[in-house]
Structures are given as structure tokens and as C-alpha cells.
Write an enzyme that holds these catalytic residues in place. Structure first.
Site, PDB file in Angstrom:
ATOM      1  N   ASP A 176      45.582 -30.090 -43.410  1.00  0.00           N
ATOM      2  CA  ASP A 176      46.178 -29.866 -44.720  1.00  0.00           C
ATOM      3  C   ASP A 176      46.631 -28.405 -44.763  1.00  0.00           C
ATOM      4  O   ASP A 176      45.925 -27.526 -44.297  1.00  0.00           O
ATOM      5  CB  ASP A 176      45.150 -30.145 -45.811  1.00  0.00           C
ATOM      6  CG  ASP A 176      45.747 -29.981 -47.189  1.00  0.00           C
ATOM      7  OD1 ASP A 176      46.672 -30.734 -47.525  1.00  0.00           O
ATOM      8  OD2 ASP A 176      45.307 -29.076 -47.907  1.00  0.00           O
TER       9      ASP A 176
ATOM     10  N   THR B 165      47.452 -26.144 -47.414  1.00  0.00           N
ATOM     11  CA  THR B 165      46.808 -25.213 -48.348  1.00  0.00           C
ATOM     12  C   THR B 165      45.310 -25.154 -48.090  1.00  0.00           C
ATOM     13  O   THR B 165      44.631 -26.176 -48.085  1.00  0.00           O
ATOM     14  CB  THR B 165      47.064 -25.649 -49.805  1.00  0.00           C
ATOM     15  OG1 THR B 165      48.458 -25.863 -49.974  1.00  0.00           O
ATOM     16  CG2 THR B 165      46.563 -24.605 -50.774  1.00  0.00           C
TER      17      THR B 165
ATOM     18  N   ASP C 190      40.205 -29.367 -48.049  1.00  0.00           N
ATOM     19  CA  ASP C 190      39.232 -28.755 -48.960  1.00  0.00           C
ATOM     20  C   ASP C 190      39.398 -29.199 -50.397  1.00  0.00           C
ATOM     21  O   ASP C 190      38.657 -28.768 -51.274  1.00  0.00           O
ATOM     22  CB  ASP C 190      39.303 -27.221 -48.884  1.00  0.00           C
ATOM     23  CG  ASP C 190      40.653 -26.681 -49.359  1.00  0.00           C
ATOM     24  OD1 ASP C 190      41.584 -27.493 -49.566  1.00  0.00           O
ATOM     25  OD2 ASP C 190      40.776 -25.452 -49.510  1.00  0.00           O
TER      26      ASP C 190
END
Length: 800
Positions: free
Chosen positions: A316, A318, A556
Site C-alpha cells: 500500500d 500511503t 496500516d
């Protein structure tokens, strides 16, 4: 109320006190009363086995029981040197216990650091407490990304959406209202609120699941199950062979009773690959300790093995490739809007969110709230919608409704502003659109007809170690796929700056095929994907797995949870939401993406080396069974006393295997562990056993008179040692200075036993004459050559 920008990960910031008019929660006296009654959430969420379990698992094993009985027998019927194998087992068991206790200490310490700390309101003040300190009736506050840790009933809801898919399998978030049931194990995807704990401890819905999932375990991995399969077959093979050997040595041969028992035990003990289980446990435990030093929490031990087998890692953007913080670099008013007014709108949007994430925090820092506007309604961000919104009373009697999110979602195709946005995205900048809505927030089509007001340009901070990490994966032949909810062009630009191969070929996930096979083709052909929804992330992981890929997923935010759960290995950042940390097998507590290569390397070291040394152990098992069968069939005395095989095992297997198991190994782990090991162990063991027995028969014909038995055994021991050393030399390749030194040291050890008088007497080994010893060397050389040829042929004919 909550506002989160498009594609961003959730970074909760806990509030310290609730607004007036809300429930105050339990008082200190009420908490103390419930603690006294035992109404506490006392589920022992452990990251490791207890000390008792560790000792029991290492001491009370099937093979320890067999060896223990044989050891006790030998203590009564033979000199102490024939009982050395028992002391070796005690030492091995002690090493296993000590290493696992060290691993337990490491895991328990890291688990405390990574523990979720829910926000509980007591006496009107909200504070973070340990999950185990929650009591019945506590008022637990919730925000995006928070995991619901106990069962309860919703009291306050502000557009609260909860994902219960991990419990019910239902993918769509559930909108919660006051009075609705809250289930432990679910997590918040949008909005906020508070609930009262109605069930705590083991009564909570997911308590047993949570405890079991977080327990330190050495099972449920291909490596462990493979070793168990091998041991099962070895056990069944041992039983008839041992019975035949006992009959042969005690009944057929009318020799000295105690000596017959000693030789019988000498034939049974080496069949047991007892050190293999120990080395596997030690290798895993040391892996945990090494990773723990790098602030990497391994929540499920087989994850070390799993990550070693990974050939595709989904990243991912970000929080993984970029750091959490952002900066507003530019504000571009559209359609003639006054910039001062736009700044006021952005300030109000920022102030209305009690838990701003990185993007909104950057807006708050850039545009402080004027405190004149009042929020009347809010629409939380959804990864599926890609925007959030709020309605305001502006203080002068006017009302307005605003949306903040992805420009390419809020604007219709062909809008002239999209070209301008595309140019910014190509520079790797994040662009949010502020739009004024024409309808009400509760309208499902609120975005339709929204008027573009301004572009907010944000600059993301690249992780300084991301480029090196991506380069490592490329060198290790691991395919990296960047999967993000952000604009595809922006994601491509970031990936390009980091040097990701194929970054220029970006796919907008809204145009991805839904059929699994077609999606898998698109995933194999491309590396960067933007505008991916949470459900698509999950589907993409499944599509890759359908092509035989072993997939790791990093993330996250709550929009990563479903994909993390379905991936072969889920990796979460320590600063990620509680939900992601709960489902991930590996948590990077230092939030460093650069730790991943260390985890991969540790996994490869463990799996590659255990596969390597397992061959050593099983060659010994096979040649021991072969020799025993030949002894039974030929009705001769067994070749060796236990002391001889203890010496051989120590020098050719035990000590070398310990060092080889802990050596660096970068080879990617391969499947079919049992087949890969046995294809070498069976032919190698058969050749070694037959060659050794031939040497023994030749020695029986060569020697006669007093001392013949000792001379025969010595010649056979020499032949078997040389063959076993050659197997060790093959297993130790490719050679390094320390591997050559290790082999040389083991050879020197055996030479000392053959030349030092008191060691000759202790081990009852003495080479007599020159003819038979040189014959043993010649037979060993031929056998070693045959093993070399067979191993090479097997490697080509039956590749792993």
C-alpha cells in the site's frame, strides 16, 4: 464526525475529553467495585507459550521417551561411554528450552509495545488503558480503525460504520445506531461513537479466537508438518526393525547378555532423528529473537517461514512507501471562488474531525479554524466512496454542504479541471477536491451536481529507505505490486521516483475486470494500481493466489484489513490501526518498511538451512535402518556400540548441523519439503549403509582371534565416518572459509580419537594393521563417489 481524504490510511489521534452533554462513563468507585467482583476483561492475550508448556513440549516427546528408556537400560548394562547419547539428549533438550524461553521473553516484551490500547471514558475523562483493564459497564470510545475489543451496546453513534466481516463473512460495513449490538473482533471503518461493555473476559464473542490467534506456535507450517510426517514414517519403520534386531542379537546369537543388549541399543538409537526437531525449534526461536531486536513482532511463528516463500508482495502506498506526514503545497481556487472563503471552509472541515488523519492534519496546520462556523451534519469518509463531507451553519445565517475527496470521483468525465489535476498527479502530488454539494448529505447521490470550488495540493514524504527495499525485492526475484486507493497517476509517479520496475504502466482499478482469471492476467502484467477499493484489494490478493503466487500484503489502514487477512502473510505497521495489527502475522513496530528484507532473509535462512540439515539427519536414519536390516538378515553381531554412533553423530551431524542451521541463506524457500529432503536422504542412506556393512563383513573375514571384534567395528566406523563426512561436505556447499573450517575441525576431531590412546580406549576404537583400514578408506571413497553421482542425477532428474 469524521473527515478523511481519498485513499488515505487512518491515523487515529485519541481525544482527551468528551464534549458536554455526553455520558461520563463509570466512576472510579464503580470501577473498583467491578474489579473486586472479578468483572474484568482478564483474557490472557499471550504472544507466547507459558514456561510450563515450553518445558513440557521439549521434554515429553515420543523420541525422548524411547531414548530415555534405552538410556536407563544402558546405565545398568554397559560402561558410561555407551550412555553418552542420553546426556546428549539432555543437553539438546536444555538448549531447546533455553532458546524458546529467550524467544518467549522477546515476544512478550514486543507484545506489550504493540498492544492495542482502547480509549475508555471514566468520570467524564477519556484515557487509553490496557485491554485487560476494561471492566463490565465501561464506556469505550471508538474512531476509525479502532478494534472493538469486548462485546457491548452502542450508546453514542456519529455516522458509525462497523466492519464485521472477520466474524460474519459479510463484506459490507454495518451502520450502527444507539442500542445496536457491538461484537468483539469487528472494527470501525468510518464515523465514531461509544459503546458500553456488556460482556468481558472469556464471555466476549471473539475472546477465545483472539487468544488462540495470538499464541506463539510452532505448528501449522509446511516445515513442521513435513517433519511430523517424516517422524511418523520413521516410527513405523523403527518398530519392526527394532524387534528384528532384538531377536537377532538376544536369541539367535548366544553371546554375553549385557553385551548383546548394548549392541541392540546401539542399533536402535541412531534410527531416531531426535536432533532434527530440536534444531527446527532452535532455528525458529533464534529467528524470533533476531527479528525482535529489529522491533519486528512475529505474531504467528510460521509467518517467518511463509514470508520466506513469498514471490509477490503487495504494497500500500500511503504509510508504506510514503511517510505519514504531509504538507499543503498549494491551494488553487476554481470557478472564481474567493480564496479567503475557501480557507475558511477548509478550516471548518478540519476542526469538525476529532481524529484527523495525515492529509486532514496538513489542512488543519495550513488553515486554522475561524470558530465562526458550526457543523450540523457529517458524512464520514468511506474507501468505497473516496470522499467525506459536512454541512455547516456559517454564522451569518447561511448554510452550506461541502465534500472533500478524490477529484476524479467527484468530477464528471471530461471536466476541464481534470487535465490540470492529471498534470499535478504526474508530479507525484496528492490532489483533493473541495466541492460544494447541491443536495443533502444523506442523499446517496450527493456528489452528483457538486460544484468544484478548489484544489488542495499535498506533497507526500517518501520513505528514505523505500527505494532500497524495492530494489532488494527485485534482486531477490520477488514481484512488487503497489496497490493504493489514491489516484493512479499519482501512485505511478511515486512508484517511479522509487525506481519500481513497470511503474510507468499504471492501471486504474475501476477499469479492472471482475472475473478472477482476467484480473490475475492484469495483475501479472502490471505493477501499479490506483483507485483500488478495499474489496478489490481482497479480490486482487485472491487472483494472485489463484495463479499459484505466495502473496504478502502490507498496510496500516482499515481499508487494508480484508486483504491482510486473506494474504498468505499480512504485514502491518506498528502505527497502523488496531484492526490491521490484530489480523497481521507480522507487525513492524518501528514502522520501517526497510525491516521487511530482514524478515524475508530470516525466513529464508530458517527454511533453507533446516531443509539442508534435515538431509543430514535423515541420511543417518536411513543408513541405521539399512544396517539393522542387513544385520537381521545375515544373522551377525551388530556393528556398533552406542558410543561409536554417538561419536559419529556428534561429528558428522550434531555439531555441523547446529552451525549450518544458523548460517546465512538467501535462497527462496521452495515447497514440497518432504520430497526435497527424502530424494537425497534415501539413496544417500542406502549407499552409506550398504558400504559400511560390506566393510564390516570384509573385516570379519580379515581379522581373527582376540581383539577381532574391536578391530572389525573400528574399520566399519572409519568407513561410515568418511562417507558421512562426504555427505556433510555436499550439504555444506557452496563453500566458505568457515564451512571448510567446520568440516576440517570435525575431521580433526575423529583423527584425535583414532590417535590419542585414552580416547581410543574410551570409544573402543583402534585401527589394526594397514590392509583393512586402507580397504575401508577405498570402500568409503567409492561409496562417496556413488553418492556424489546420485545426488547430482537426482537434482537434475527430480528438481524441487
Amino acid at each position: 464526525m469524521t473527515h478523511i481524504d481519498a485513499g488515505a490510511e487512518l491515523d487515529p489521534v485519541h481525544p482527551v475529553a468528551p464534549p458536554t452533554g455526553r455520558a461520563t462513563g463509570l466512576s472510579a468507585a464503580e470501577v473498583a467495585e467491578r474489579v473486586a467482583r472479578g468483572e474484568v476483561n482478564d483474557v490472557p492475550i499471550r504472544s507466547s507459550r507459558s514456561t510450563t508448556e515450553i518445558v513440557r513440549a521439549n521434554v515429553f516427546t515420543r523420541f525422548n521417551a524411547i531414548i530415555g528408556v534405552l538410556w536407563v537400560i544402558m546405565l545398568f548394562v554397559a560402561p558410561i561411554q555407551d550412555s553418552l547419547f542420553g546426556f546428549v539428549i539432555i543437553a539438546n533438550t536444555g538448549i531447546g528450552i533455553i532458546q524458546e524461553l529467550r524467544a518467549k521473553k522477546t515476544l512478550d516484551g514486543l507484545a506489550v509495545i504493540g498492544e492495542a490500547k482502547p480509549t475508555v471514558r471514566r468520570d467524564g475523562v477519556a484515557a487509553e488503558i490496557s485491554t485487560s483493564e476494561i471492566v463490565l459497564g465501561d464506556l469505550v470510545e471508538l474512531g476509525p480503525g479502532d478494534k472493538i475489543v469486548v462485546d457491548g451496546e452502542a450508546v453514542e453513534t456519529d455516522s458509525l460504520e462497523v466492519d464485521e466481516s472477520l466474524l460474519t463473512g459479510e463484506a459490507d460495513p454495518v451502520i450502527k445506531k444507539p442500542g445496536d449490538r457491538m461484537m468483539s473482533g469487528s472494527f470501525v471503518v468510518a464515523g465514531g461513537g461509544a459503546f458500553t461493555a456488556t460482556k468481558v473476559g472469556r464471555e466476549a464473542y471473539a475472546a477465545q479466537l483472539a487468544e488462540e490467534a495470538s499464541r506463539f506456535t510452532l505448528v501449522h507450517s509446511e516445515l513442521r508438518s513435513g517433519i511430523s510426517t517424516i517422524l511418523k514414517y520413521v516410527t513405523w519403520l523403527m518398530i519392526p526393525t527394532s524387534i528384528g534386531l532384538i531377536i537377532s542379537q538376544l536369541v539367535v546369537k548366544d553371546d554375553n547378555f549385557k553385551e548383546s543388549i548394548a549392541y541392540t541399543v546401539g542399533g536402535i538409537v541412531p534410527m531416531i532423528p531426535e536432533g532434527l526437531v530440536l534444531l527446527t525449534s532452535v532455528a525458529f526461536a533464534i529467528g524470533v529473537i533476531r527479528l525482535g531486536r529489529q522491533q519486528c513482532l512475529v505474531q504467528e511463528l510460521p509467518a517467518i517461514e511463509g514470508l520466506a516463500r513469498v514471490d509477490t508482495v503487495c504494497l500500500d502506498k500511503t504509510g508504506t512507501l510514503t511517510e505519514g506526514g504531509m504538507d499543503v503545497t498549494e491551494l488553487r481556487p476554481l470557478n472564481g471562488t474567493d480564496e479567503t472563503y475557501v480557507r475558511r471552509v477548509l478550516g471548518a472541515l478540519g476542526e469538525s474531525d476529532p481524529r484527523p488523519n495525515a492529509s486532514l492534519q496538513a489542512i488543519i496546520d495550513a488553515y486554522p479554524d475561524s470558530e465562526e462556523w458550526r457543523c450540523t451534519e457529517s458524512l464520514p469518509f468511506s474507501s468505497a466512496r473516496k470522499y467525506s463531507g459536512a454541512s455547516f451553519s456559517e454564522g451569518d445565517g447561511n448554510s452550506s454542504t461541502w465534500l472533500l475527496g478524490a477529484p476524479d470521483v467527484l468530477l464528471p468525465d471530461g471536466d476541464p479541471s481534470l487535465a490540470e489535476i492529471e498534470d499535478l498527479n504526474q508530479q507525484g502530488l496528492r490532489v483533493l477536491l473541495l466541492a460544494r454539494a447541491a443536495g443533502e448529505l444523506d442523499d446517496p447521490d450527493v456528489a452528483a451536481g457538486a460544484r468544484a470550488t478548489a484544489l488542495v495540493v499535498l506533497e507526500q514524504r517518501l520513505r528514505p529507505d523505500a527505494a532500497d527495499t524495492l530494489r532488494y525485492f527485485e534482486e531477490q526475484d520477488v514481484s512488487a505490486k503497489v496497490i493504493s486507493g489514491d489516484n493512479a497517476v499519482s501512485v505511478s509517479a511515486v512508484a517511479g521516483k522509487l525506481g519500481l520496475p513497470g511503474a510507468q504502466n499504471t492501471v486504474d482499478a475501476r477499469r479492472l475486470p471482475t472475473e478472477q482469471g482476467e484480473m490475475a492476467e492484469a495483475l501479472d502484467a502490471n505493477s501499479v494500481f490506483g483507485r483500488v477499493t478495499p474489496q478489490q484489494k481482497r479480490d486482487m490478493v485472491g487472483a494472485l493466489q489463484s495463479r499459484g503466487h505466495t502473496v504478502a500484503m502490507t498496510g496500516d489502514g482499515v481499508n487494508d484489513v480484508l486483504a491482510l487477512k486473506d494474504a498468505d502473510i499480512g504485514v502491518s505497521m506498528g502505527s497502523g490501526s488496531e484492526a490491521t495489527r490484530a489480523v497481521a502475522q507480522i507487525v513492524l513496530l518501528n514502522n520501517s518498511f526497510a525491516t521487511l528484507p530482514s524478515v524475508v532473509a530470516e525466513g529464508r535462512r530458517v527454511i533453507g538451512n533446516i531443509t539442508r540439515v534435515a538431509t543430514l539427519f535423515l541420511v543417518k536414519t536411513v543408513y541405521s535402518v539399512v544396517i539393522a536390516l542387513l544385520v537381521v538378515c545375515s544373522q551377525v553381531e551388530y556393528l556398533f556400540l552406542p558410543r561409536h554412533l554417538t561419536l559419529l553423530s556428534t561429528l558428522t551431524i550434531g555439531v555441523p548441523a547446529f552451525f549450518l542451521a544458523l548460517a546465512p541463506n538467501k535462497e527462496r524457500a521452495k515447497p514440497h519439503f518432504v520430497r526435497r529432503v527424502m530424494r537425497y536422504a534415501i539413496p544417500g542412506g542406502v549407499v552409506a549403509g550398504v558400504a559400511t556393512f560390506c566393510t564390516y563383513l570384509l573385516a570379519r573375514h580379515h581379522y581373527a582371534g582376540a581383539g577381532a571384534r574391536e578391530a572389525e567395528t573400528s574399520a566399519a566406523t572409519l568407513a561410515l565416518f568418511l562417507i558421512a563426512m562426504w555427505v556433510l561436505a555436499i550439504i555444506a556447499r557452496p563453500y566458505t572459509w568457515w564451512r571448510i573450517g567446520l568440516i576440517g575441525t570435525m575431521g580433526l576431531g575423529f583423527l584425535l580419537v583414532l590417535t590419542v590412546p585414552w580416547l581410543q580406549d574410551f570409544f573402543q576404537l583402534k585401527l589394526v594393521g594397514t590392509t583393512m583400514p586402507w580397504a575401508a578408506v577405498a570402500i568409503a571413497a567409492v561409496a562417496s563417489l556413488v553418492i556424489e553421482v546420485i545426488f547430482r542425477w537426482v537434482g537434475r532428474r527430480f528438481p524441487a
